[in-house]
Design an enzyme around this catalytic site. Structure first.
Site, PDB file in Angstrom:
ATOM      1  N   HIS A 245       0.757  -1.356   0.277  1.00 22.58           N
ATOM      2  CA  HIS A 245      -0.080   0.289  -0.527  1.00 22.58           C
ATOM      3  C   HIS A 245       0.723   1.051  -0.330  1.00 22.58           C
ATOM      4  O   HIS A 245       0.517   2.334  -1.142  1.00 22.58           O
ATOM      5  CB  HIS A 245      -1.115  -0.174   1.190  1.00 22.58           C
ATOM      6  CG  HIS A 245      -1.947   1.343   1.251  1.00 22.58           C
ATOM      7  ND1 HIS A 245      -3.717   1.080   0.533  1.00 22.58           N
ATOM      8  CD2 HIS A 245      -1.639   2.222   1.846  1.00 22.58           C
ATOM      9  CE1 HIS A 245      -3.916   2.177   1.255  1.00 22.58           C
ATOM     10  NE2 HIS A 245      -2.967   2.985   1.231  1.00 22.58           N
ATOM     11  N   GLU A 246       1.416   1.387   0.847  1.00 21.07           N
ATOM     12  CA  GLU A 246       2.525   2.482   0.852  1.00 21.07           C
ATOM     13  C   GLU A 246       3.643   2.547   0.120  1.00 21.07           C
ATOM     14  O   GLU A 246       3.192   3.521  -0.811  1.00 21.07           O
ATOM     15  CB  GLU A 246       3.478   2.576   2.189  1.00 21.07           C
ATOM     16  CG  GLU A 246       2.836   2.172   3.707  1.00 21.07           C
ATOM     17  CD  GLU A 246       1.230   3.893   3.889  1.00 21.07           C
ATOM     18  OE1 GLU A 246       1.559   4.533   3.338  1.00 21.07           O
ATOM     19  OE2 GLU A 246      -0.207   3.213   4.414  1.00 21.07           O
TER      20      GLU A 246
ATOM     21  N   HIS B  86       1.610   4.295  -2.124  1.00 24.63           N
ATOM     22  CA  HIS B  86       2.533   6.129  -2.415  1.00 24.63           C
ATOM     23  C   HIS B  86       3.379   6.401  -3.236  1.00 24.63           C
ATOM     24  O   HIS B  86       3.132   7.751  -4.000  1.00 24.63           O
ATOM     25  CB  HIS B  86       1.388   6.457  -0.905  1.00 24.63           C
ATOM     26  CG  HIS B  86       0.793   6.097  -0.624  1.00 24.63           C
ATOM     27  ND1 HIS B  86      -0.710   7.234  -1.170  1.00 24.63           N
ATOM     28  CD2 HIS B  86       0.063   5.652   0.227  1.00 24.63           C
ATOM     29  CE1 HIS B  86      -1.779   6.828  -0.384  1.00 24.63           C
ATOM     30  NE2 HIS B  86      -1.857   5.861   0.521  1.00 24.63           N
TER      31      HIS B  86
ATOM     32  N   GLU C 191      -4.698   7.537  -3.133  1.00 23.33           N
ATOM     33  CA  GLU C 191      -5.024   6.307  -2.859  1.00 23.33           C
ATOM     34  C   GLU C 191      -6.082   5.195  -4.189  1.00 23.33           C
ATOM     35  O   GLU C 191      -5.169   4.053  -3.545  1.00 23.33           O
ATOM     36  CB  GLU C 191      -6.642   6.727  -2.060  1.00 23.33           C
ATOM     37  CG  GLU C 191      -6.765   5.677  -0.360  1.00 23.33           C
ATOM     38  CD  GLU C 191      -5.948   5.801   0.216  1.00 23.33           C
ATOM     39  OE1 GLU C 191      -4.773   6.441   0.802  1.00 23.33           O
ATOM     40  OE2 GLU C 191      -5.578   4.676   0.574  1.00 23.33           O
TER      41      GLU C 191
HETATM   42 ZN    ZN Z   1      -3.415   5.326   1.961  1.00 20.10          ZN
END
Ligand code: ZN
Length: 509
Positions: free
Chosen positions: A273-274, A277, A303
């Protein structure tokens, strides 16, 4: 373009660079505070951060900006699309930050720290009553700001002005339409899943995986997505914090994760997830460095990138079938006796819960929709602070079918409102919707992507995201970016289709 306009523009870009550089230094201080700082440094760090914030605020609200902008705006024809976008973004941030009175800024900042402290105590005591007055005051302060911003931004309602800070040019009316469709679609899908005879064995997720093995898995996952933390040219690094986050831009983008022996997937998917980003922050065109256009588009688009990597790729059978044999080699004991199929089912299991951050892919957006509907009513004056716990519990019962037993697992669970971040929540679910639309388009452009991922090749996916999303920086507002990439208005259909396809295979319907 006249020399005067050209000079004014150059002066504005120099100012933009200054603000960016000072702001990013503040970012590093924040990162240090979360990862490395000794406890006693807290007070001094507060002074350092607020000193930097004050400098940036002064630079941002300097009336000279207005004068320079007016020179450019008076002679706009010769500026190209990117220069005009820079001018638009600078005008927007100047107008907004200079119209809010210093007194309101200071009062809000002071109340934020108090409110956050009270929220923590109230949550520990499971008692909304303790938080009630300070939340009420926070809403009042945000209403004052929203009323001013509504005029500056030209939005129809105060809540739209708050939304615009996170999702430029998005309105509650538009969100309402897509969220309604999303809510109905997700509840229908959830019901199908729950009435299926297939019940993934969730104990798989609690298998003990030693932390040093999880660290190796993290390195493996970062290498897979192409987030470089090890080479001599690396622009990334991974550290540990309780709540994972990403910070930075261009050549210095850092992520964090957490490790729990009996929650292996939590660290793997946090890293993915990170990492999603981080790839976005690293992928913005270098020639736009220090310019307003050289920043991410919106919270929702950000997101969408993290969810794309975490969910669409990371939880796909193709990725897990590629990665699990590797993980088994790191720790043969941890996954002994488990079939890939069962691990994949567990990693994608749908399980309606009370807590947003623990939610699965199908029910996650329902948590967000509850918060959006409540925020909208708060700022329309339709609901009082006292009614919030009851309203919250009712919506959880209606949408997720769960019974909230106390305020800590109900209305007090998230930190956002204590910091006054009203309008933030929708960006999480918009991220899901955007990720579905991007997938739909990428599927057509790169039909072989799943096969690539199955063989350990993420490059075609990253290339597609780079070309279509990362390389656009802040050139468009989110809805316009979506239109430019997919040719469509915002629609929830592709996200629902994607989930339906995945869940029907796992749950056999
Ligand atoms: Zn996030």
């Amino acid at each position: 373009m006249t020399d005067k306009a050209k000079e004014a523009y150059s002066a504005l870009m120099a100012r933009s660079k200054e603000m960016f550089v000072i702001g990013s230094a503040g970012g590093i201080l924040h990162w240090d505070m979360e990862t490395k700082m000794p406890p006693a440094a807290q007070a001094m760090r507060g002074e350092q951060l607020s000193a930097l914030e004050l400098i940036v605020h002064k630079k941002l609200t300097d009336p000279e900006n207005d004068a320079l902008l007016m020179i450019c705006e008076g002679d706009i024809d010769p500026f190209d699309q990117i220069e005009r976008r820079n001018l638009h973004l600078l005008r927007k941030s100047y107008d907004e930050s200079s119209k809010i009175p210093d007194k309101l800024v200071t009062e809000t900042a002071l109340h934020q720290s108090k409110c956050n402290m009270v929220w923590k105590k109230a949550k520990a005591a499971k008692d909304f009553g303790m938080f009630r007055d300070d939340l009420g005051k926070m809403i009042e302060l945000r209403k004052q700001a929203a009323d001013i911003l509504m005029d500056v931004k030209g939005t129809r309602t105060p809540y739209d002005a708050l939304l615009d800070q996170f999702e430029p040019n998005m309105t509650a009316e538009r969100i309402d339409e897509v969220f309604k469709e999303m809510r109905e679609g997700l509840i229908k899908l959830m019901d199908k899943v729950l009435s299926s005879d297939t019940k993934p064995d969730l104990s798989v997720l609690e298998r003990k995986v030693p932390v040093d093995v999880q660290r190796r898995v993290s390195s493996d996952a970062m290498a897979f997505i192409g987030y470089d933390t090890t080479s001599p040219e690396a622009g990334g690094r991974l550290d540990e914090t309780e709540h994972p986050f990403t910070t930075g831009s261009f050549d210095d983008v850092r992520i964090t994760t957490h490790y729990y022996e009996d929650r292996f997937f939590s660290s793997l998917f946090s890293v993915m997830h990170e990492g999603g980003h981080a790839l976005y922050d690293q992928g913005i065109p270098r020639e736009w460095m220090y310019q307003p256009v050289g920043t991410p588009c919106s919270y929702g688009i950000h997101e969408s990138q993290s969810r794309f990597v975490e969910n669409i790729v990371g939880r796909s059978p193709e990725f897990l079938n590629y990665a699990l044999p590797r993980f088994r080699k790191f720790s043969p004991r941890s996954f002994k006796g488990l079939k890939n199929k069962d691990i994949i089912a567990a990693a994608n299991a749908v399980n309606p819960s009370k807590i947003r951050v623990e939610a699965d892919e199908v029910t996650y957006a329902l948590h967000v929709i509850v918060r959006f509907e409540i925020e909208k009513d708060i700022f329309a004056g339709k609901v009082s602070v006292d009614e919030l716990p009851q309203l919250w519990n009712q919506k959880y019962s209606d949408y997720l079918g769960v019974k909230i037993e106390n305020d800590a697992e109900g209305v007090l669970q998230d930190t956002h409102w204590s910091g006054g971040a009203f309008g933030y929540f929708p960006s999480y679910a918009l991220g899901n919707i955007y990720s579905g639309m991007f997938l739909d388009k990428m599927q057509k452009d790169v039909p072989q992507w799943r096969k690539g991922v199955r063989g350990g090749d993420f490059a075609p996916v990253l290339q597609w995201l780079r070309t279509n999303v990362h390389s656009k920086g802040d050139l468009y507002d989110p809805a316009d970016l979506i239109k430019a990439v997919t040719g469509k208005e915002i629609t929830v259909a592709p996200f629902l289709k994607y989930l339906e396809r995945k869940m029907s295979k796992i749950y056999g319907f």
